[in-house]
Design an enzyme around this catalytic site. Structure first.
Site, short mmCIF file in Angstrom:
data_model
loop_
_atom_site.label_atom_id
_atom_site.label_comp_id
_atom_site.label_asym_id
_atom_site.label_seq_id
_atom_site.Cartn_x
_atom_site.Cartn_y
_atom_site.Cartn_z
NE ARG A 96 -3.09 0.75 -0.70
CZ ARG A 96 -3.36 0.85 -1.99
NH1 ARG A 96 -2.99 1.93 -2.68
NH2 ARG A 96 -3.99 -0.11 -2.63
CE LYS A 131 -2.36 28.35 -5.87
NZ LYS A 131 -3.39 28.83 -6.81
CE LYS A 163 0.85 35.29 -5.13
NZ LYS A 163 0.79 35.01 -6.57
CD GLU A 195 -0.20 38.56 -8.19
OE1 GLU A 195 -0.06 37.35 -7.99
OE2 GLU A 195 -0.91 39.30 -7.49
CG ASP A 217 -3.10 36.56 -10.58
OD1 ASP A 217 -3.08 35.35 -10.90
OD2 ASP A 217 -3.70 36.98 -9.58
#
Length: 278
Positions: A96, A131, A163, A195, A217
């Site tokens: 597994r 992510k 950002k 960004e 973005d």
């Protein structure tokens, strides 16, 4: 294999095996040996083979494992990916955990391959993001590469990404230029990316010195084309934000250099692979 991956493997084994495999201990004779194979039950792209091999060897060094395919290989249902032989208890105990790594990482590679194929023939790179599953970043980014994608920054330490929230906390263009200058002086060689959410920002950022790339973005294809024209080849341009397999070809046609897709890792589905005794 890096130390963090080795530790992840040991942690995964400990999580599953704990104080011992009760079922294998009581229901499989200690001297039993077996042969098995891991095979594909659906089409995909392979990733995680070395990790899966290591799981079997960690469980029992007497287990012999042989990879039939390498990471990046495409497979179809019925293809044998790995041959396994040795103590039956060890094979069952490792099954597994080995499959968890192989199924998950092959799912990421398969997802990446879909996006890479979707943008052809446009010369645009498909980038991953941060992510990722906590603790799995190096493995998932390796799986993206196996699928034909390109790794963006590994973490907060190797690439400047200013950002919207950084901009809100920082100030205007003069303050940005001063910070960029400090990075260039104190961290030479570090890539710097800003960004931009709208074309006015793009125009302003293009007046700065020392910037390597812009992240465009959540701009639609029309605005991306305008940004590409405005940039005129000065900086590397990355498009990002809610891009799907249905929309990525239009984005690729705008002329951006790269498209980052969080779904390569955060939404990849584990593939259906199985271990069967021969």
């Amino acid at each position: 294999m890096d130390a963090s991956t080795e530790q992840l493997i040991r942690t995964a084994i400990a999580e599953d095996v704990g104080s011992g495999d009760v079922t294998a201990t009581y229901f499989v004779p200690a001297d039993s040996t077996a042969r098995a194979q891991i095979a594909a039950r659906e089409p995909g792209v392979l990733a995680g083979m070395e990790v899966a091999l290591r799981v079997f060897r960690e469980i029992d060094p007497k287990i012999e494992v042989n990879a039939r395919m390498s990471d990046g290989s495409a497979f179809v249902p019925g293809d044998v990916l790995m041959d396994i032989s040795g103590p039956t208890r060890g094979i069952l105990t490792a099954e597994r955990t080995a499959l968890n790594f192989l199924q998950r990482l092959s799912g990421v590679a398969t997802q990446a391959r879909r996006y890479v194929e979707a943008v052809k023939p446009h010369p645009v790179q498909i980038w991953d993001t941060r992510k990722t599953t906590p603790g799995w970043r190096l493995l998932e980014k390796a799986a993206v590469k196996a699928g034909g994608g390109t790794n963006h920054r590994l973490g907060l330490y190797d690439h400047v990404m200013v950002k919207d929230n950084h901009l809100a906390a920082h100030g205007g263009l003069p303050e940005l230029q001063a910070a960029i200058n400090r990075v260039r002086k104190e961290r030479p060689g570090t890539r710097i990316q800003l960004e931009a959410d709208h074309l006015e920002q793009v125009a302003g950022f293009l007046t700065l010195q020392g910037v390597d790339m812009l992240l465009l973005d959540n701009m639609g294809a029309a605005r991306l084309r305008e940004a590409v024209e405005l940039n005129a080849g000065k900086l590397w341009l990355e498009a990002s934000g809610g891009i799907t397999l249905e929309t990525i070809r239009d984005i690729a046609a705008t002329g951006v250099n790269a498209i980052s897709v969080g779904a390569l890792t955060h939404s990849a589905r584990a593939l259906d692979l199985g271990l069967d005794f021969i």
